[in-house]
Design an enzyme around this catalytic site. Structure first.
Site, PDB file in Angstrom:
ATOM      1  CE  LYS A   1     -42.080  43.786  -2.794  1.00 21.86           C
ATOM      2  NZ  LYS A   1     -42.194  44.102  -4.207  1.00 21.86           N
TER       3      LYS A   1
ATOM      4  CG  HIS B   1     -51.790  43.434   0.296  1.00 17.69           C
ATOM      5  ND1 HIS B   1     -51.553  43.583   1.651  1.00 17.69           N
ATOM      6  CD2 HIS B   1     -52.146  42.131   0.133  1.00 17.69           C
ATOM      7  CE1 HIS B   1     -51.753  42.439   2.264  1.00 17.69           C
ATOM      8  NE2 HIS B   1     -52.119  41.545   1.380  1.00 17.69           N
TER       9      HIS B   1
ATOM     10  CD  GLU C   1     -43.951  51.946  -1.711  1.00 20.11           C
ATOM     11  OE1 GLU C   1     -44.257  50.847  -1.216  1.00 20.11           O
ATOM     12  OE2 GLU C   1     -44.544  52.449  -2.675  1.00 20.11           O
TER      13      GLU C   1
ATOM     14  NE  ARG D   1     -43.716  51.956 -10.445  1.00 21.65           N
ATOM     15  CZ  ARG D   1     -44.726  52.181  -9.616  1.00 21.65           C
ATOM     16  NH1 ARG D   1     -45.265  53.380  -9.566  1.00 21.65           N
ATOM     17  NH2 ARG D   1     -45.186  51.228  -8.832  1.00 21.65           N
TER      18      ARG D   1
END
Length: 559
Positions: free
Chosen positions: A4, A123, A163, A180
């Site tokens: 990230k 989540h 995202e 993916r």
């Protein structure tokens, strides 16, 4: 894009908006807390290599920062072998919107529109839909263009998902890129008429993308619901077990079922708890949502707990119908989503009782071995036998809420029964056939004809009739209950294999109800095992680092 922090560095340098936060290398406790204070609470802690909701904690204040940091790091080490974390400003009422992208080795990159995956628990996503509802067209175009720019910034090849987190003003920020296809990719396939797995294979073999951006057209609306073996009433704890009866809705051009299990298979405690994915398509959101609800009602699953009924309640919630969604949807509507379920009707109880009588008769009929036995028939024509009896059933209306029901049964000479529940009587008869590990029962109940599927596992009966599904339990005799009350208290692991990460008590130590005794990890979850009542620890049965089977006793204590 696998970490990230690195991905955000790349995105920031490519003019892709990122959430304000700390993405530095200094991972000391003091530096992390200092950065959290500077960002301003609430903040979100994330494992750098995390995914699937693991290694994530919302921190509301400075007082709880260290505890949440320790938990986040612990999960990160155990699931990803890397406890590096980042800190982001937590956006209240955020939407989770993502864009499907595809790129080939010839410099071509396209988007296949966006999905909304906002409704989540722990989540992790439960319901996804495409396209995302109630977005301004300028926002949609901004999402598409930004996602393609992100893919090109890293020279990406293949299928990917970019995202974004979106605030209430529809300002979006890059969150991460999944390199993916994702679980929810079928909703994109439904609205674009594509096979993204086929695209992957072609791109991997060096071919040009099957379509250009202008050739990718959006049509209609699609939903996906994840049907998982879990117990929503117990904080969605996984509930592995055997699928004694499993019948998903029928498939069609607009209804798709993706599943890896069948009737008789076991959902183990070693992998994700998902049983199947239900994907539906229709001309618009309202029609697609109605189809989703209808299909959810047709699922028949017996032998383990699932989230099927919860997802159906969620899909029927007024705010969900209005597309008023965000990642805190479930906590916000806790009182309505987990409201006590309606009490079973006399008709439903009569159907359960009739099913039980039919199964009982099939098991006690011994006419083939002794045709002269008075027990070889389930009619009332018996010598010196009572022609009436009572059946006790128990139903649940939610967590820790049960109701007992007494059904009066009268046998008739013509293989019929009279069933009376709370003053309401039904004259009925039924015919039963075996279907693997369950039964098909059809007959007359009062004035109506019915066909039902019934499965009985241990003391629980699962009844499926039309669009109704419910369970009843056969209560234990009272002397069994009194014996159980006399046993020594204990604590057990969840019903799946777990690794013991912490043992927090010692022999002879006094514990109070609600105290954490042991912490275990399994099936993507870290679970605290609590004392169910006050007592003194008599024996500690596990040690840290040990892997134990599901439902293993870990602590015994005297009450």
């Amino acid at each position: 894009m696998g970490t990230k922090i690195k991905s955000k560095e790349i995105m920031s340098s490519s003019s892709v908006p990122i959430i304000p936060g700390y993405y530095g290398d200094d991972q000391s406790d003091s530096r992390l807390q200092k950065e959290a204070e500077a960002i301003g609470y609430p903040v979100l802690l994330k494992a750098d290599r995390g995914g699937g909701g693991k290694g994530m904690r919302i921190v509301e204040s400075s007082d709880e920062f260290q505890t949440m940091l320790n938990q986040c790091r612990s999960e990160a080490r155990n699931f990803f072998s890397d406890d590096k974390v980042l800190i982001e400003k937590y956006i209240t009422k955020p939407r989770h919107v993502e864009v499907q992208v595809f790129a080939d080795r010839h410099g071509n990159a396209v988007h296949l529109f966006e999905r909304d995956c906002s409704v989540q628990r722990r989540h992790q996503k439960i319901i996804e839909e495409a396209p995302a509802p109630l977005l301004d067209i300028e926002v949609r175009r901004g999402l598409w263009e930004t996602a393609v720019r992100a893919a090109k910034a890293v020279g990406y090849v293949g299928a990917g998902t970019v995202e974004f987190i979106m605030d209430e003003q529809q300002q979006f920020y890059f969150m991460e890129m999944n390199t993916r296809l994702q679980v929810e990719h079928p909703v994109t396939e439904m609205i674009t008429g594509t096979d993204l797995v086929e695209w992957q294979l072609k791109v991997a073999s060096g071919a040009v993308l099957p379509r250009t951006q202008d050739q990718i057209v959006q049509n209609g609306h699609a939903f996906e619901a994840r049907i998982c073996a879990e117990d929503p009433d117990q904080n969605f704890i996984p509930s592995p077990g055997r699928l004694h009866h499993y019948q998903p809705p029928p498939v069609s051009d607009t209804v798709r079922i993706d599943t890896g299990v069948g009737q008789g298979d076991v959902v183990t405690g070693y992998y994700d708890s998902m049983v199947s994915k239900l994907i539906v398509w229709d001309k618009d959101r309202e029609s697609a949502l109605r189809k989703l609800q209808n299909c959810l009602m047709q699922y028949q699953i017996a032998g383990l707990k699932t989230n099927k009924e919860f997802v159906a309640r969620l899909a029927g919630h007024p705010n969900f119908k209005q597309a008023d969604v965000h990642t805190g949807f479930i906590p916000q509507h806790q009182s309505t989503l987990f409201a006590p379920r309606p009490a079973l009707t006399p008709y439903q109880l009569a159907l359960a009782a009739l099913s039980l009588l039919s199964v009982e008769a099939s098991k006690t009929n011994i006419s083939e071995t002794d045709p002269y036995s008075p027990f070889s028939t389930n009619t009332g024509d018996r010598v010196n036998l009572l022609q009436t009896r009572k059946i006790l059933l128990q139903s649940s209306q939610g967590q820790d809420t049960t109701e007992n029901h007494e059904i009066e049964v009268a046998y008739h000479p013509d293989a019929k029964y009279s069933l009376t529940i709370n003053g309401t009587s039904f004259l009925c008869n039924a015919h039963l056939t075996k279907d693997k590990e369950s039964y098909i029962i059809h007959g007359n109940l009062g004035e109506s004809f019915f066909t039902a599927n019934v499965a009985i596992i241990d003391r629980t009966m699962y009844v499926f009739c039309g669009d109704q599904s419910y369970t009843v339990t056969l209560p234990l005799p009272k002397f069994f209950e009194s014996l159980q009350d006399q046993q020594m208290g204990g604590a057990k692991t969840p019903p799946y294999s777990s690794r013991v990460t912490k043992v927090l008590v010692k022999t002879g130590e006094k514990v109070n109800k609600g105290d954490i005794l042991v912490t275990v990890e399994g099936m993507k979850l870290e679970t605290n095992i609590l004392a169910q009542e006050d007592g003194v620890v008599a024996e500690v049965l596990v040690s840290e680092g040990e892997t134990v089977p599901g439902n293993s006793s870990v602590i015994q204590y005297e009450t």
